[in-house]
Design a protein around this motif. Sequence first.
Motif, PDB file in Angstrom:
ATOM      1  N   TYR A 139       0.818  -1.303  -0.095  1.00 49.89           N
ATOM      2  CA  TYR A 139       0.010  -0.087   0.038  1.00 49.89           C
ATOM      3  C   TYR A 139       1.069   1.121  -0.039  1.00 49.89           C
TER       4      TYR A 139
ATOM      5  N   PHE B 299      -4.349   7.448   2.301  1.00 53.19           N
ATOM      6  CA  PHE B 299      -4.390   6.271   1.331  1.00 53.19           C
ATOM      7  C   PHE B 299      -4.285   6.643  -0.064  1.00 53.19           C
TER       8      PHE B 299
ATOM      9  N   VAL C 274      -2.944   1.039  -4.192  1.00 47.86           N
ATOM     10  CA  VAL C 274      -2.498  -0.283  -4.057  1.00 47.86           C
ATOM     11  C   VAL C 274      -1.443  -0.638  -5.095  1.00 47.86           C
TER      12      VAL C 274
END
Lengths: 358, 397, 294
Positions: free
Chosen positions: B377, B390, B393
């Motif tokens: 990640y 975030f 990925v």
Amino acid sequence: MDKTKRRDLIISFVLIACIFLIVAVLEQILPKTSMLFTVLKKGSIYALVAVSMNLLNGFTGLFSLGQAGFMLLGAYTYAVLTIPVKSRAAVYQYYDGGIIQFAVPVAVGILLAGVVAAFFAYLIGLPVLHLKSDYLAIATLGFAEIIRAIFQWDKLGGLTNGSNLLRRFPIFRSALFPFAVSGFCIAIIVLLINSTYGRAFKAIRDDEVAAEAMGINLAHHKRLAFTISSFFAGISGALLAMFQTTVQASQFKSAMTYEILLIVVIGGIGSITGSCISSFLFIACSEWWLRFLDNADTYIGGFHVPLLRPGFRKVVFSIVIMAIVLLYQRGIMGDKEFSIEGIRKWLSKKLRKKEAHA
Amino acid sequence: MKKLFVVLSILLLVSAVVFAGGEKEGTGASGAKVVKIGVYEPASGDNGAGGKQETLGIQYANSITPTVNIGGTDYEVQLVIVDNESSNDKAVTAASELVSKGVSLVLGSYGSGVSIAGGDTFANAEVPAIGVTCTNPQVTLGNDWYYRICFLDPFQGTVLANYAKDTFGAKKAYALAKLGDDYSVGLCNYFIKAFEALGGEVIYETFPEGTSDFAAYVANAKNKGCDVFYSPVSIEAAALIIEQANTQGLTMPILAGDTWDSNVVLGAAKGTKVDISVTTFFVEGSTDPQITSFVDGFKKYLASNQTAMTNNGGNDEIAAVTAMGFDAYYTALEALKKAGSTKGADIQKVLPEVTYKGVSGDIAFDENGDAVRNVAYVKKVDNTTGKWQFVSVQSVK
Amino acid sequence: MGFFQSNLPYLLAGISTGGQYALIAIGYTMVYGILRLINFAHGDVFMCAALMVIYSASYMPLYVSLPLAVIATGVIGFAIERVAYKPLRTAPRMSAMISAIGMSYLLQNLALYVTGGLTKYYPSVPFIADSIEIFGAMTKRVTVITPFVTIILIVALVSIIKYTKIGIAMRAVSRDFETAQLMGVRINSVISATFVIGSLLAAIGSILFFSNYTGVTPTVGGMPGLKAFVAAVFGGIGSIPGAVIGAFIIGICENIIKGLGWTTFSDAFTFVLLIIVLMFMPTGLFGEKATDKV
């Protein structure tokens, strides 16, 4: 040799043989994973390097803080030369297998470890040995740091594996091996101390100017002491590599030299038995006996002991060291050695006191 | 005074010997059978901070699942924690300590150097070890008793090289590693290989241990006209680098590996203008119920336990290593259940088949003992809130 | 201009680290001059000063906690001398040195225990820690302030040593310990004063150092302490101006080496420089030529 002296020598030999026998027996009866063996192994290795430092500081009066650098040299020499050829590609994975593609037997490796360390000591000694004590200390400390930086340099990685660790070289399993090697080396040092060279060293320690006036070649003897001490430091470095199964330059910091210095002073500067005893005590205290202080969940009968956290062990250990240094100002053994004659005198003194009372 | 000291020290030694005796299988407080799991982590030294956070994950997992059913009997799981002090020579004695206390398997360590150093002791004593976040390939290479649940450095370095090229269009990178530290040097090595394979150029420098002053390195990166600053070093150095980068107004993005996934980095970056991205094992902001229950539960655990809160750095931001420690504990329980016994040799036989779905993803082992992981990640620091954002990925092309 | 601008950060970093080393080096050189003892614990006193500021800053405003921490550091220096060095004044020199090393361990381990090993961050002192721009290079204001503060303190210290009673006493004791005692100089006060002054300077040095590099770990005092000691030896141990000049030279050279790309050897280079100087001038740059009486 007169009769009592020969008898003392035989008794000393018997005692030392007994120690070996006890260790061998313990290996058979205790589980092989007991902490006692770890302490015995590490203690004997540190005993050798403490005695080598004592030779330099205690017997010749040369205050040197470079032991960690020589141990590093010894450890790397041993590791680099004895890794089996088939493992080299895996260990030197960033340097395409490294430039050395042969392996030497263990005994040769250990010997060469000492020789390489002694060689570098000779080179280093040439410019610095004439400095006054504290300047010598800082110069040798500096050399140890320079050696460490060079070994971590990645341009030399084909030889030293740069910042990565070396592994897969031959190691020992039984505690008798480091005991035997250290014992043998310490015996050589004892012989040296009791020879004319040893007397020359002590003369230099006590008064340099007077020693020179008596005809002792200062530079030659200082260099000799430095080289011999580094030879044994190199051998102990090789033993340490075998104990740890890995070698990495970053662990041979000046903090390691300070630990050895602590061991030497606590045992008594100028006493070989003192260094040996205090090395075992030091290792046992710092790594084994006090570990329970790190456990935060210690209960004594349901009462949660406060203050215990990881890190408490080291605080207690430092306090113990300070207490020993302040109370036993000349070290545990001072500058006396453990001798049969000493015991006999002590025993006869006690017997005489008893007779006086009776 | 001397006599009193001698008496006290003898008392201390005697009590220590009583505590230090090794036992094989003891009985717990309630008389139930006990299985011991060793926790082989640094609690002091360079990696002390990270090691403590990893231990917290294991301790938290132990607090919510303190028992395991092995072969039909319920066992109480006791953690035996030792401090390997982040240094190889102390690592061996720490490993011996664990082995002498009779642990069935070992979790750890944070820091590949100490893992490799302890590997031989564990193999010799036939105690299997599961590495939590040690990413150096040499930990498992050639050691049948060491497994790991995290991805490897070659993978991590390549992921970041790709990320630098794709997202920032970087052509020249500045890589900074700590001299003598195999983790950062190794990771930089893989990054350099991958980046140069993509056609880029890398300026590689190292700083010695104990450096506080990173002004010269930041200035070097600026002067050489680099596009990204790659520095996968330990957390203490991270904070100083971030600060220096902010002071000197470094505009290029900073990239790092899993060590920077910590509240220490967040605290240093908050309120600054630096742009930091890291590759890591764990993302907090997922909506997966397993992850949210872990996050909430862990924060409650920290709030109720002052020592734990201090060990986590004083706040409740979750470090990735904590999540990995949490997963490692459950993987260990799975292994114990599958083996049906507490003997190390039996556990080691079944480990290759153990699988577990954890908060950091699926865990399975390949024939080398490494985890089968092909995703990492990527997270970014949000400078205004001081939290992680975030990004994506990543997998390797 | 471009050359100057791109190299200015190194020069500024060099001057500011040099100043910080100088403040620590004075403590080493003063103690050595009087007691012939290398006070290994000095670098850790520097670290303790920083930790005290950090912990007290969470309870009281900075303008109270900073002076308080400086005074407390002086007290710590005094306490260390009384506990660890005074009992060993008649013991062999090695024992006193070991006591210093032991004290250094104790301070580091206490800090480790109390902080839990995680890095603590120094509070931002307003005005000093602000970023400013000098000739196009960005830096913190403290890098510019440091050399001035250092020089002011050095001048003050040298005047104290030259013109006050306690200063004369210090010079007498460092020249000849026993004769000074026979002349009626109160040795204990002189030695305590030396340690207190050294610790106060280290505390001020720590404020300047950590305003620049805000991460405080238990071992942060190790390297600066060692480098400051090298600077003191380099300049001639026992000589205060020598220690200061040595510190600045080392600080600047270190950063120039980093700027040239030999980052691997920036620490090792400090020692190479030292060894080269010692080979040609065995008592350092400004050291006294000691004659051996037979």
